[in-house]
Scaffold this motif. Structure first.
Motif, PDB file in Angstrom:
ATOM      1  N   VAL A 522     -77.425  95.578  -6.195  1.00  0.00           N
ATOM      2  CA  VAL A 522     -77.867  94.541  -5.254  1.00  0.00           C
ATOM      3  C   VAL A 522     -76.853  94.489  -4.121  1.00  0.00           C
ATOM      4  N   THR A 523     -77.317  94.692  -2.930  1.00  0.00           N
ATOM      5  CA  THR A 523     -76.427  94.739  -1.770  1.00  0.00           C
ATOM      6  C   THR A 523     -76.839  93.707  -0.734  1.00  0.00           C
ATOM      7  N   ALA A 524     -75.899  93.351   0.112  1.00  0.00           N
ATOM      8  CA  ALA A 524     -76.167  92.363   1.161  1.00  0.00           C
ATOM      9  C   ALA A 524     -76.428  93.069   2.476  1.00  0.00           C
ATOM     10  N   LEU A 525     -76.987  92.325   3.389  1.00  0.00           N
ATOM     11  CA  LEU A 525     -77.202  92.850   4.733  1.00  0.00           C
ATOM     12  C   LEU A 525     -75.862  93.022   5.449  1.00  0.00           C
ATOM     13  N   GLN A 526     -75.849  93.936   6.378  1.00  0.00           N
ATOM     14  CA  GLN A 526     -74.691  94.162   7.220  1.00  0.00           C
ATOM     15  C   GLN A 526     -75.148  94.227   8.665  1.00  0.00           C
ATOM     16  N   VAL A 527     -74.280  93.751   9.556  1.00  0.00           N
ATOM     17  CA  VAL A 527     -74.553  93.898  10.986  1.00  0.00           C
ATOM     18  C   VAL A 527     -73.817  95.137  11.472  1.00  0.00           C
ATOM     19  N   GLN A 528     -74.588  96.102  11.973  1.00  0.00           N
ATOM     20  CA  GLN A 528     -74.018  97.361  12.442  1.00  0.00           C
ATOM     21  C   GLN A 528     -74.075  97.413  13.966  1.00  0.00           C
ATOM     22  N   VAL A 529     -72.977  97.853  14.565  1.00  0.00           N
ATOM     23  CA  VAL A 529     -72.932  98.012  16.021  1.00  0.00           C
ATOM     24  C   VAL A 529     -73.476  99.397  16.362  1.00  0.00           C
ATOM     25  N   ILE A 530     -74.616  99.430  17.097  1.00  0.00           N
ATOM     26  CA  ILE A 530     -75.235 100.703  17.457  1.00  0.00           C
ATOM     27  C   ILE A 530     -74.579 101.268  18.713  1.00  0.00           C
ATOM     28  N   LYS A 544     -77.580  96.022  14.853  1.00  0.00           N
ATOM     29  CA  LYS A 544     -78.689  96.248  13.923  1.00  0.00           C
ATOM     30  C   LYS A 544     -78.376  95.561  12.607  1.00  0.00           C
ATOM     31  N   CYS A 545     -79.393  94.869  12.078  1.00  0.00           N
ATOM     32  CA  CYS A 545     -79.271  94.230  10.771  1.00  0.00           C
ATOM     33  C   CYS A 545     -79.784  95.217   9.730  1.00  0.00           C
ATOM     34  N   ARG A 546     -78.898  95.657   8.831  1.00  0.00           N
ATOM     35  CA  ARG A 546     -79.284  96.708   7.898  1.00  0.00           C
ATOM     36  C   ARG A 546     -78.470  96.586   6.616  1.00  0.00           C
ATOM     37  N   SER A 547     -78.904  97.383   5.648  1.00  0.00           N
ATOM     38  CA  SER A 547     -78.133  97.561   4.422  1.00  0.00           C
ATOM     39  C   SER A 547     -78.361  98.990   3.970  1.00  0.00           C
ATOM     40  N   SER A 548     -77.723  99.351   2.879  1.00  0.00           N
ATOM     41  CA  SER A 548     -77.909 100.702   2.369  1.00  0.00           C
ATOM     42  C   SER A 548     -79.307 100.906   1.804  1.00  0.00           C
ATOM     43  N   CYS A 549     -80.066  99.846   1.689  1.00  0.00           N
ATOM     44  CA  CYS A 549     -81.438  99.967   1.197  1.00  0.00           C
ATOM     45  C   CYS A 549     -82.325  98.954   1.924  1.00  0.00           C
ATOM     46  N   SER A 550     -82.481  99.152   3.225  1.00  0.00           N
ATOM     47  CA  SER A 550     -83.285  98.208   4.010  1.00  0.00           C
ATOM     48  C   SER A 550     -84.768  98.387   3.711  1.00  0.00           C
ATOM     49  N   PRO A 551     -85.473  97.323   3.319  1.00  0.00           N
ATOM     50  CA  PRO A 551     -86.914  97.433   3.051  1.00  0.00           C
ATOM     51  C   PRO A 551     -87.705  97.512   4.355  1.00  0.00           C
ATOM     52  N   ALA A 552     -88.907  98.002   4.270  1.00  0.00           N
ATOM     53  CA  ALA A 552     -89.769  98.120   5.457  1.00  0.00           C
ATOM     54  C   ALA A 552     -90.675  96.900   5.560  1.00  0.00           C
ATOM     55  N   ARG A 570     -86.514  91.070  15.108  1.00  0.00           N
ATOM     56  CA  ARG A 570     -86.411  92.489  14.788  1.00  0.00           C
ATOM     57  C   ARG A 570     -85.051  92.781  14.131  1.00  0.00           C
ATOM     58  N   SER A 571     -84.934  93.990  13.671  1.00  0.00           N
ATOM     59  CA  SER A 571     -83.649  94.375  13.086  1.00  0.00           C
ATOM     60  C   SER A 571     -82.604  94.634  14.164  1.00  0.00           C
ATOM     61  N   LEU A 572     -83.050  94.812  15.433  1.00  0.00           N
ATOM     62  CA  LEU A 572     -82.129  95.088  16.540  1.00  0.00           C
ATOM     63  C   LEU A 572     -81.930  93.843  17.393  1.00  0.00           C
ATOM     64  N   TYR A 573     -80.722  93.711  17.948  1.00  0.00           N
ATOM     65  CA  TYR A 573     -80.406  92.552  18.782  1.00  0.00           C
ATOM     66  C   TYR A 573     -79.361  92.980  19.814  1.00  0.00           C
ATOM     67  N   GLU A 574     -79.642  92.726  21.114  1.00  0.00           N
ATOM     68  CA  GLU A 574     -78.738  93.070  22.207  1.00  0.00           C
ATOM     69  C   GLU A 574     -78.294  91.795  22.905  1.00  0.00           C
ATOM     70  N   ASP A 575     -77.008  91.740  23.307  1.00  0.00           N
ATOM     71  CA  ASP A 575     -76.513  90.549  23.989  1.00  0.00           C
ATOM     72  C   ASP A 575     -75.086  90.811  24.463  1.00  0.00           C
ATOM     73  N   ARG A 576     -74.570  89.823  25.250  1.00  0.00           N
ATOM     74  CA  ARG A 576     -73.168  89.808  25.630  1.00  0.00           C
ATOM     75  C   ARG A 576     -72.383  89.050  24.559  1.00  0.00           C
ATOM     76  N   ASN A 592     -80.533  81.959   3.368  1.00  0.00           N
ATOM     77  CA  ASN A 592     -79.366  81.620   2.564  1.00  0.00           C
ATOM     78  C   ASN A 592     -78.636  82.860   2.072  1.00  0.00           C
ATOM     79  N   CYS A 593     -79.238  84.033   2.232  1.00  0.00           N
ATOM     80  CA  CYS A 593     -78.609  85.299   1.839  1.00  0.00           C
ATOM     81  C   CYS A 593     -78.335  86.126   3.096  1.00  0.00           C
ATOM     82  N   SER A 594     -77.468  85.618   3.924  1.00  0.00           N
ATOM     83  CA  SER A 594     -77.207  86.267   5.212  1.00  0.00           C
ATOM     84  C   SER A 594     -76.148  87.352   5.068  1.00  0.00           C
ATOM     85  N   SER A 595     -76.029  88.113   6.129  1.00  0.00           N
ATOM     86  CA  SER A 595     -74.998  89.159   6.175  1.00  0.00           C
ATOM     87  C   SER A 595     -73.619  88.527   6.348  1.00  0.00           C
TER      88      SER A 595
END
Length: 974
Positions: A522-530, A544-552, A570-576, A592-595
């Motif tokens: 069981v893994t948690a979400l991670q925020v990845q910088v693209i 990008k909001c992802r994990s090693s097993c992101s569901p579709a 979406r799983s992607l988010y752009e901002d300053r 309640n189960c955030s990254s």
């Protein structure tokens, strides 16, 4: 001759059929076909059948091709999803042709043709074995021509297998790619040259490098194109090589590893790579062969490995591929061979894998899920029809082979759909298996977790998860079809990460649980910088909001500084993003189960340990800290004016195990991650230390003349600054923070050795001695005469002159009233002393700073003077004696007369014989004028005067004196 698909097809069709037209039969164009990945293959069959059977017409109702399978009825390839869009079946005049396009390795199989009539069905056996493989290329030398000393050859690239339609080629010379794309190539060559070819799109599978002339050309041939090996095992990767010249250097490298260095064009010797330290050996067991041995294999070792050599004028290029190593988990299978025919109950079981096993591997065998005592890779067993068998390599028990039945497909076994599953925290997961029981009704089945069962009272009895309170309301058991069970766990938690197994029971059997089941992580979400672009005050980034097993098919929720961003699902988010911004994401409905929080870089803070005074030689650690996620990468710098030096370290801590004075200065660090780069404030490192050995100097540093001024300077490197003390011959002269000692008018008494002491609170140290040489003009000389007694005529006299002077004085002797010097040097010797030598002499002392002299008088005593002097002396002595006697007698008579009564003394009547005589001895001495530069050493005379004793009133009239001169030894005059 080049074999093409169409040419090969024509060749196959030319084979004659052997069956009669009135009999059942089928003849294939070939029984074995080799084809290259991505190519097209055509397989044909000529079939025959009787036109009538028992006087009834026999007609073909259906024709199709299929692959031989162990289970079920043949399936028309045109309906198989694996071949969708890639298969054609053309039939005409009893000839059916199967065309398969874009071949894959999975297409390797035995293909058979089957036709069905209104009376019967027929399958042509045996079928056609198709092997889909990588190109198996060879390079041939077609011809060699020599024209005017220039060698030229024509080369041809060919394959034993069917090639794709209209292929293009790549040619290599001495391992380096050259421009040529046809299957033949004409080129000039030297005896040292080797050539190779490859199919474009299949560059990983070139032909071996070949020499055009002889066998000593420059070439490298890797023994294996690919190797599969287990994690933790060892592998040998070998090559053979040759060179036209003597080889000066040879080594193995990996392009993937080399690209991690600074210079991509320079491969890195693996034996010097820290990632392979202690795990790599180079074995050169024979000339022209090298073997790279890698031990304790890891996932990161999966890479391509190449060998390279150099001579004084040549370097083997690396455009040609080497050996590709794949490090993986075991992929085991059990092969069953029935011994003694179909009726026998003995079978030979063999455990095998497509990968290389570790040397000396031991095996573990399982029967019906329970571990057996066997440890060899194969053994014979008396089996029951209900039993299933599995094997594993010891040390890799988590990767056993699937259980197999020795006969049939209905033995007792459990096969898990997946070995491992990764699922998101808060989501749901399905864990499935298929199971069989040998013709016996299953009266109990359930899922359990060994980790959960061990928390119960009886570890040997697994606990049904559907009855576990930790899973209450979150577990379902789905039995959608017979022989298949699915465990569904909802609202996943971190504690659900475990291994899950299925077991079933019959009245006489229970499936064992020694074999592993499915491991859930069981893994948690991670925020990845693209992507990110760093600006001066902010960073613009795509996350990008992802994990090693992101569901579709799920929606996401983004938060910035704890505020929900409504527009983003979406799983992607752009901002300053500005320093200190906090970002995290979650699955919609599972907020309640955030990254974990993602921090835009804050400015790093620097600390020093120890925080008090830093002493030279001590251990000091500078630490750079920045609240960052992803974790920051740190770099330390030391300021050098306005220029920064090269980075000192890329670690979070800069450690000085023994800090030195040269390490003093200003330091700062940078923290950098995907969301920016920030620099800390500067911190000053001030290294304290006791004084170093002082340096001493005198000013002026040259000759110091008496009366001039002088400054002594003491300097010592110390932190804090030192205090100084000056000494002369252990006598303290000066103390203070300044290291200078001043003398305004130096004298000869100041001449001597000086040294200084520097000290602070951490220690003290003395300097070396400094000699101060004060120079001055000669002092008034002193003269001595030897011998010191009377100097008789003809004797030897030695005169010595001495004067205090620096530098040492030079001496010159003079005699009064003579123009020229009598002698030079400190000693003046008169060997035959005579009367003419009597007189006044002077000694002059001189150096570059001045001169000084001294005058004295010499008298020669001759023989006549000596006799006369003796006579006079004798007479004087006798007169004194007689006078003394006379006076004594006179005193006695006078005493008698004065003692008579009535007779006063009559002084007027004294006779001349009764006069008193006085001896007056005077010494006269000429004192030299102390201010005169010419100082005379005068002769001292003894003057003896005799006076008659008379009344004081008469003494002037009667006074007579006689002077006697006597030579007295010369005395020194100051």
């Amino acid at each position: 001759m080049i074999l093409t698909a169409s040419g090969f097809f024509v060749f196959l069709l030319c084979m004659p059929a052997v069956q009669s037209l009135d009999s059942w039969g089928g003849t294939y164009s070939s029984t074995n076909i080799c084809a290259v990945n991505g190519s097209t293959v055509e397989i044909s069959c000529i079939y025959t059948y009787p036109s009538k059977i028992k006087h009834q017409v026999n007609t073909v109702q259906k024709t199709f091709w299929f692959t031989q399978r162990k289970d079920g009825e043949p399936v028309d390839l045109k309906t198989d999803s694996e071949y969708a869009g890639r298969v054609e079946d053309l039939c005409e005049n009893n000839i059916c042709t199967l065309i398969i396009k874009n071949l894959r390795e999975s297409d390797s199989a035995e293909y058979r043709f089957r036709f069905i009539t209104n009376k019967d069905a027929y399958t042509a056996s045996p079928g056609v074995t198709l092997s889909v493989t990588d190109p198996d290329l060879l390079m041939n030398v077609m011809e060699i021509m020599i024209d005017q000393g220039i060698s030229r050859t024509k080369l041809q690239c060919r394959s034993r297998c069917l090639l794709p339609h209209d292929p293009s080629y790549i040619w290599y010379k001495n391992g380096q790619k050259i421009r040529a794309e046809t299957f033949t190539h004409s080129v000039n060559f030297y005896s040292a040259d080797s050539f190779s070819c490859a199919l474009k799109g299949h560059e990983k599978f070139p032909s071996p490098s070949e020499c055009v002339d002889g066998q000593n050309c420059n070439r490298v041939i890797h023994t294996d194109r690919s190797i599969c090996a287990f994690k933790g095992s060892s592998v040998d990767i070998s090559c053979i090589y040759s060179s036209y010249e003597s080889i000066t250097d040879g080594f193995w490298f990996s392009p993937e590893r080399s690209h991690q260095g600074q210079n991509h064009s320079q491969p890195e010797d693996l034996s010097e790579d820290s990632q392979y330290k202690g795990r790599v050996q180079i074995l050169d067991t024979e000339r022209g062969r090298s073997t790279l041995r890698i031990s304790d294999l890891r996932d990161s070792d999966s890479a391509q490995y190449l060998f390279k050599f150099k001579t004084t004028s040549f370097e083997w290029r690396s455009d040609l591929p080497g050996t590709t190593l794949t490090v993986t988990d075991p992929d085991l299978k059990v092969q069953v061979q029935v011994q003694g025919g179909k009726s026998s109950s003995w079978s030979k079981l063999q455990c095998y894998t497509s990968c290389r096993l570790p040397h000396g591997s031991s095996y573990i065998w399982y029967e019906n899920g329970l571990k057996m005592a066997k440890e060899t890779f194969s053994y014979s067993v008396y089996f029951g029809f209900a039993s299933s068998y599995s094997c594993a390599v010891r040390g890799h028990e988590d990767f056993p082979s699937p259980p197999v039945c020795v006969t049939g497909q209905t033995c007792n076994r459990v096969i898990y759909t997946e070995i491992s599953i990764c699922a998101l925290k808060g989501s749901s997961v399905d864990i499935s298996c298929s199971y069989n029981s040998y013709k016996v009704y299953v009266n109990s089945k359930f899922w359990f977790s060994p980790e959960r069962s061990h928390q119960g009272q009886n570890p040997s009895q697994p606990e049904d998860l559907s009855e576990d309170s930790q899973y209450e309301g979150r577990v379902q058991i789905l039995d959608t079809e017979r022989g298949r069970s699915t465990l569904r766990i909802s609202d996943l938690r971190d504690s659900d990460s475990a291994q899950y197994l299925f077991t079933f029971r019959t009245p006489s059997f229970e499936w064992g649980s020694d074999l592993p089941g499915t491991t859930l992580t069981v893994t948690a979400l991670q925020v990845q910088v693209i992507t990110s672009t760093v600006h001066q005050s902010y960073t613009y980034a795509e996350l990008k909001c992802r994990s090693s097993c992101s569901p579709a098919g799920v929606s996401y929720v983004w938060f910035k500084n704890n505020e929900k961003i409504i527009k983003e699902e979406r799983s992607l988010y752009e901002d300053r993003f500005y320093p200190g911004d906090i970002i995290f994401c979650a699955l919609k409905g599972h907020e309640n189960c955030s990254s974990p929080l993602l921090y835009a870089l804050k400015f790093p803070v620097v600390s020093v340990s120890p925080s008090d005074d830093i002493m030279e030689g001590s251990s000091v650690t500078l630490t750079c800290s920045s609240d960052a996620n992803p974790a920051a990468n740190y770099t330390w710098y030391k300021e050098n004016g306005n220029q920064k030096l090269h980075p000192l370290t890329k670690e979070r801590q800069l450690v000085f195990s023994s800090i030195q004075v040269s390490d003093s200065g200003e330091y700062n660090c940078t923290a950098e991650n995907e969301l920016g780069k920030r620099t800390s404030e500067r911190i000053t490192v001030d290294v304290k230390y006791s004084p170093k050995l002082p340096s001493v100097s005198a000013s002026p540093s040259a000759e110091i003349e008496e009366g001039s001024s002088m400054t002594l300077t003491c300097s010592s490197d110390a932190n804090p600054a030192a205090d100084y003390t000056w000494y002369k011959e252990n006598r303290t002269l000066f103390q203070g923070a300044e290291g200078s000692y001043h003398v305004t008018s130096i004298s000869s008494e100041d001449r001597g050795n000086y040294y200084c002491k520097s000290e602070n609170q951490y220690g003290e140290i003395n300097s070396t001695s400094l000699f101060v040489d004060v120079q001055y003009a000669p002092k008034p000389p002193s003269v001595s005469v030897s011998p010191s007694a009377e100097r008789e005529e003809g004797s030897s006299v030695t005169l010595t002159c001495s004067s205090d002077a620096n530098p040492a004085a030079n001496y010159t002797w003079y005699k009064k009233n003579e123009d020229s010097a009598k002698a030079s040097g400190q000693i003046f010797n008169i060997s035959d002393f005579r009367a003419e030598h009597s007189g006044s002499y002077s000694c002059e002392a001189q150096n570059k700073l001045g001169r000084s002299n001294s005058t004295f008088h010499l008298i020669v005593v001759t023989g006549a003077w000596k006799s006369r002097a003796v006579g006079i002396t004798t007479a004087v002595v006798l007169s004194v004696i007689l006078l003394s006697i006379f006076l004594l007698i006179w005193k006695k008579k006078a005493a008698k007369r004065s003692s008579e009564p009535g007779e006063p003394p009559d002084n007027s009547k004294q006779s001349p014989q009764e006069e008193l005589l006085y001896a007056n001895v005077q010494f006269s001495k000429n004192q030299a004028d102390p201010l005169s530069s010419n100082i005379e050493d005068s002769v001292v005379y003894a003057e003896v005067q005799f006076h008659s004793a008379a009344p004081r009133s008469q003494m002037s009239a009667t006074e007579e004196s006689t002077a006697l001169y006597s030579t007295i030894n010369t005395t020194r005059t100051q």
